[in-house]
Motif scaffolding. Structure first.
Motif: not given
Length: 215
Positions: A13-41
């Motif tokens: 269910t990890t889809r290519a999301v184009r039309r359902r992105l929430d433009f008004d809600r900031p993404v916390p830096r810590a959350l992005i860093e968590e994703c990068v930590d997992l990516a580098t594994q």
């Protein structure tokens, strides 16, 4: 907080999301860093770990990057489609019209996306052999997919795009990337999704893609 998804649900269910992105809600830096930590594994050829992830969240910088993205998208050339390509692309009627509508929607609104994640990899493959290209892309691609899975698990949406490619040098200059030494592998809009109820996609039947012993 992560979604309660089984590994199979996450993968399907990890889809290519184009039309359902929430433009008004900031993404916390810590959350992005968590994703990068997992990516580098992710596994990487020869353990060279040549990945990089550029994240753009500042409004003025996003506008500048978004403008390059739109101009590059307008200049891009798609590879010619074969008859088999067309069959696979249209396995579910109406799929491609929805995809193209989504691409247009994203292009029109890309400056509103709260974060851009631009994965990069050391070493250019412009004139490299197929062997070198396979090793380079085979390193960065698993890392980016891991990032996208980690994002989905956290209620975030992404879509792999390479629309920036015709203007990669210009985008590199804006981001301070040494173009001659580093490739911008992809361009990922990143935002919370509007709802999290994504479903598996309709794909070509297994017997069209699975081969045992011989082609």
């Amino acid at each position: 907080m992560t979604l309660e998804l089984s590994p199979d649900e996450l993968l399907s269910t990890t889809r290519a999301v184009r039309r359902r992105l929430d433009f008004d809600r900031p993404v916390p830096r810590a959350l992005i860093e968590e994703c990068v930590d997992l990516a580098t594994q992710a596994p990487t050829g020869r353990n060279r770990q040549r990945w990089h992830f550029l994240v753009v969240t500042e409004a003025a910088q996003r506008r500048e990057v978004a403008e390059v993205f739109r101009r590059a998208l307008a200049r891009g050339e798609a590879a010619p489609l074969t008859r088999d390509d067309l069959v696979r692309m249209n396995v579910q009627p109406g799929t491609m019209s929805r995809v193209f509508d989504g691409v247009r929607y994203l292009a029109d609104n890309v400056h509103r996306v709260p974060a851009f994640v631009i994965p990069a990899v050391e070493g250019r493959t412009d004139t490299a052999s197929a062997e070198v290209q396979a090793g380079t892309w085979g390193s960065i691609l698993p890392a980016v997919w891991s990032f996208m899975l980690a994002a989905r698990a956290r209620g975030l949406g992404t879509v792999w795009t390479t629309a920036h490619a015709p203007l990669e040098r210009e985008l590199s200059a804006i981001l301070g990337v040494p173009y001659d030494d580093v490739m911008l592998a992809a361009f990922l809009p990143l935002a919370y999704t509007l709802g999290t109820d994504f479903k598996p996609a309709v794909r070509v039947p297994r017997d069209r893609v699975l081969h045992w012993q011989r082609w």
